[in-house]
Enzyme design. Structure first.
Site, PDB file in Angstrom:
ATOM      1  N   HIS A 124       0.810  -1.215   0.000  1.00 34.29           N
ATOM      2  CA  HIS A 124       0.000   0.000   0.000  1.00 34.29           C
ATOM      3  C   HIS A 124       0.836   1.255   0.000  1.00 34.29           C
ATOM      4  O   HIS A 124       0.509   2.239  -0.655  1.00 34.29           O
ATOM      5  CB  HIS A 124      -0.943   0.012   1.198  1.00 34.29           C
ATOM      6  CG  HIS A 124      -2.263  -0.515   0.822  1.00 34.29           C
ATOM      7  ND1 HIS A 124      -2.906  -0.092  -0.313  1.00 34.29           N
ATOM      8  CD2 HIS A 124      -3.052  -1.434   1.376  1.00 34.29           C
ATOM      9  CE1 HIS A 124      -4.028  -0.732  -0.415  1.00 34.29           C
ATOM     10  NE2 HIS A 124      -4.150  -1.566   0.592  1.00 34.29           N
ATOM     11  N   GLU A 175       2.638 -17.228 -22.776  1.00 38.22           N
ATOM     12  CA  GLU A 175       3.387 -17.067 -21.527  1.00 38.22           C
ATOM     13  C   GLU A 175       3.700 -18.411 -20.878  1.00 38.22           C
ATOM     14  O   GLU A 175       4.239 -18.476 -19.786  1.00 38.22           O
ATOM     15  CB  GLU A 175       2.629 -16.160 -20.557  1.00 38.22           C
ATOM     16  CG  GLU A 175       1.179 -16.524 -20.339  1.00 38.22           C
ATOM     17  CD  GLU A 175       0.416 -15.519 -19.458  1.00 38.22           C
ATOM     18  OE1 GLU A 175       1.051 -14.718 -18.765  1.00 38.22           O
ATOM     19  OE2 GLU A 175      -0.821 -15.572 -19.479  1.00 38.22           O
ATOM     20  N   ASN A 193       6.696 -12.181 -18.136  1.00 36.27           N
ATOM     21  CA  ASN A 193       6.769 -12.376 -16.679  1.00 36.27           C
ATOM     22  C   ASN A 193       6.532 -13.845 -16.325  1.00 36.27           C
ATOM     23  O   ASN A 193       7.266 -14.448 -15.545  1.00 36.27           O
ATOM     24  CB  ASN A 193       5.735 -11.515 -15.941  1.00 36.27           C
ATOM     25  CG  ASN A 193       5.798 -10.064 -16.353  1.00 36.27           C
ATOM     26  OD1 ASN A 193       6.779  -9.643 -16.963  1.00 36.27           O
ATOM     27  ND2 ASN A 193       4.776  -9.300 -16.060  1.00 36.27           N
ATOM     28  N   CYS A 224       3.747  -7.853 -23.743  1.00 35.86           N
ATOM     29  CA  CYS A 224       3.224  -7.052 -22.633  1.00 35.86           C
ATOM     30  C   CYS A 224       3.878  -7.418 -21.309  1.00 35.86           C
ATOM     31  O   CYS A 224       3.516  -6.888 -20.267  1.00 35.86           O
ATOM     32  CB  CYS A 224       1.706  -7.180 -22.548  1.00 35.86           C
ATOM     33  SG  CYS A 224       1.142  -8.856 -22.288  1.00 35.86           S
TER      34      CYS A 224
HETATM   35  C1  PEP Z   1       3.114 -11.731 -18.123  1.00 35.19           C
HETATM   36  O1  PEP Z   1       3.000 -12.843 -17.591  1.00 35.19           O
HETATM   37  O2  PEP Z   1       4.138 -11.348 -18.718  1.00 35.19           O
HETATM   38  C2  PEP Z   1       2.003 -10.763 -18.048  1.00 35.19           C
HETATM   39  C3  PEP Z   1       2.044  -9.621 -18.690  1.00 35.19           C
HETATM   40  O3  PEP Z   1       0.957 -11.083 -17.256  1.00 35.19           O
HETATM   41  P1  PEP Z   1       0.923 -10.919 -15.670  1.00 35.19           P
HETATM   42  O4  PEP Z   1       2.156 -10.181 -15.249  1.00 35.19           O
HETATM   43  O5  PEP Z   1      -0.331 -10.187 -15.392  1.00 35.19           O
HETATM   44  O6  PEP Z   1       0.893 -12.350 -15.224  1.00 35.19           O
HETATM   45 MG    MG Z   2       1.087 -13.607 -16.953  1.00 31.94          MG
END
Ligand code: PEP
Ligand code: MG
Length: 584
Positions: free
Chosen positions: A195, A435, A458, A506
């Site tokens: 937070h 992913e 990610n 992304c």
């Molecule tokens: C990812 O996994 O790269 C992604 C953009 O999704 P999140 O970070 O929301 O899992």
């Molecule tokens: Mg993801």
């Protein structure tokens, strides 16, 4: 004795900005609560004392809530609502009264013990980082009540122009101190989603969290440099360091102003290769900022934030209104909504725990097994698409059959709307995230099945390298520059292009400026990044040729270790863009 100078501590840059000033050590933790026995005749007095403290705490939080309403977006006020509800919760309060009566112990001790039990349940059963953070909101309530039990007042008059240093700052403290024009926050605990971090970003106050032991290292007369960009703190800086950071700050200001100009221009390389730079967002409040940064649209809208904030799945109507507001605001720019990417713990009975939630019931797996929830969301998204700028994206795809089934649900949702003569975009684009490694391997087949693909690095990195993305013990192994990651990204892009498909990224890898030249050379078509990074990524694209980027790629592909690749990319980015301030 001369003070030790230039003590450098590294934490997490939670909110950007550089400030230099005196510190204020804020202590608001009651770790040493004594267990005191009371006599039977004192029971009523003890209960009265607690009742008064609870009432006073409720009044304080209500006041903070009023104040916060002027400064923070609606969804961030819920923390305070929840704290008030807790203080009014009869079941919880009566439980404490009963224990004071039966165990004959002081109110502080019983309250602390009850809160500890509650926190333990929260920490053990909840896997989501955001929700685990809520265990600390409860801590805030406890500290407040204990302070009021002892009739201590908040340090209401904190002198302005100080950097607040604390073990942990509660949401209420973060908001209240901001009223005093303080310079910044530095805390021992907390992560990027704590937070303190979220609120200080909203309040525009530079902040570094996760400094581990800063409260041990300071004295009341310490001076500090706080660098919210790089996550650095320097205690008792030398004249030299102060000058260095002042120069850095000036450079930042100039750099940010210059970037705002170029971010209004399209992301096209010197040799005229066009790209798209779009934003990742989680809540509608971020849209204005994303637009001010020059975004071409939204490449990832994380709809699950609605579920997390609400604590349950929102209805079709609630979702429609929210999605429509976002789509209208961004129109004619495209908005890619990702369907709920929640983990299993939010829909499973609370007594069921997954051993490996990241390998468990997550994302599209839940949507496909809960058709009512999935269809509600799909109909809401379709209805929000009437103006033609909405795209739908599925998370956590690991097989082709999942894509086929998900598309069948899209068709069913369309049919249901048609039957009711409710309008929607008949040509709505449907895509997936890559992913999971199995989806990466099948990139070519997937590309033929969908309208677009976005690489989620990610999760891809965590599954490819078998490194939990949230585990500090292995965080040094989470390496976006690992040759296996770069080769996998290259493979996905090449396979998508072979199928005639454009490709986006992304994951956070796309937001790191030292990877931009590499990703240009790999042929990535769209960069979807946190809004604050858009101007830098655009600037790099506008300043290079594809040929020079290809040389970078050639060198990277000849290297076999993550650190060598990272050092090389850092060096070449610094050489080409000496004004850039890169993450440490
Ligand atoms: C990812 O996994 O790269 C992604 C953009 O999704 P999140 O970070 O929301 O899992
Ligand atoms: Mg993801």
């Amino acid at each position: 004795m001369k003070k030790k100078q230039d003590i450098l501590l590294k934490g997490i840059g939670a909110s950007p900005g550089i400030v230099i000033g005196n510190i204020f050590h804020y202590k608001d933790e009651y770790t040493n609560i004594k267990e005191i026995s009371i006599s039977e005749k004192d029971i009523e007095k003890e209960i009265e004392r607690l009742k008064t403290a609870l009432k006073k705490s409720e009044l304080e939080i209500t006041k903070i809530l009023q104040f916060a309403k002027e400064k923070l977006p609606e969804h961030q006020l819920r923390i305070f609502d929840a704290q008030i509800l807790m203080l009014q919760d009869e079941y919880f309060i009566n439980g404490i009264f009963m224990r004071i009566k039966s165990e004959l112990k002081n109110a502080e001790f019983i309250l602390t013990d009850e809160i500890r039990k509650y926190q333990e349940i929260l920490i053990k059963t909840v896997k989501d980082d955001y929700l685990r953070e809520r265990a600390f909101d409860v801590e805030d309530v406890k500290n407040r009540v204990i302070r009021n039990l002892n009739i201590q007042n908040l340090p209401s008059k904190i002198e302005s122009s100080v950097i607040i240093v604390a073990k942990r700052l509660s949401p209420a403290d973060t908001v209240i101190f901001s009223n005093n024009n303080i310079l910044g926050y530095a805390t021992d605990f907390g992560g990027y989603t704590s937070h303190t971090a979220i609120l200080s970003r909203s309040l525009n106050i530079p902040c570094v969290v996760g400094l581990k032991e800063i409260t041990e290292m300071i004295s009341d007369d310490s001076i500090m440099i706080l660098d919210g960009y790089g996550g650095n703190v320097i205690i008792n800086p030398s004249e030299e360091s102060i000058n260095e950071y002042k120069a850095k700050l000036e450079k930042h200001r100039k750099f940010e102003i210059s970037l705002m100009e170029t971010s209004k221009l399209p992301p096209i390389t010197i040799d005229k290769r066009e790209f798209s730079v779009v934003a990742n967002v989680e809540v509608p409040d971020e849209l204005d900022f994303a637009l001010s940064q020059g975004t071409d649209g939204i490449g990832l809208y994380r709809t699950e934030q609605m579920v997390i904030y609400k604590g349950s799945f929102p209805s079709e109507e609630e979702q429609y209104l929210a999605y429509r507001q976002v789509a209208d605001k961004m129109n004619p720019r495209p908005v890619t909504f990702r369907t709920f990417d929640v983990g299993g713990d939010k829909v499973l009975p609370s007594n069921y725990q997954e051993n490996n939630p990241f390998l468990g019931w997550r994302g599209i797996r839940i949507s496909l097994e809960k058709p009512e929830i999935f269809l509600n969301q799909l109909r809401a998204l379709l209805r929000a698409s009437v103006n033609g700028n909405v795209k739908i994206m599925f998370p956590m795809i690991s097989t082709l059959s999942e894509i086929k089934k998900a598309k069948e649900y899209v068709e069913l949702a369309k049919k249901q709307l048609d039957e009711k003569k409710i309008p929607f975009d008949k040509d709505i684009k449907v895509g997936v995230m890559i992913e999971v490694p199995s989806a990466a391997v099948l990139a070519n087949l997937i590309a033929k099945e969908v309208d677009f693909i976005s690489i989620g690095t990610n999760d891809l990195i965590q599954y490819l390298l078998a490194v939990d993305r949230g585990n500090v013990l292995v965080s040094h192994l989470f390496q976006e520059f690992d040759p296996s990651v770069i080769r996998t990204v290259k493979f996905i892009i090449d396979e998508a292009h072979k199928a005639g498909q454009k490709i986006s990224m992304c994951g956070e890898m796309a937001a790191n400026p030292i990877t931009t030249m590499l990703l240009i050379a790999l042929g990535l078509d769209e960069f979807s990044v946190v809004p604050s990074r858009i101007p830098e990524i655009k600037k790099i694209i506008q300043s290079v040729t594809v040929d020079e980027c290809k040389k970078v790629l050639e060198n990277v592909l000849s290297m076999d270790e993550a650190t060598t690749i990272k050092n090389y990319l850092e060096k070449s980015t610094k050489e080409k863009f000496p004004d850039f301030i890169l993450d440490d």
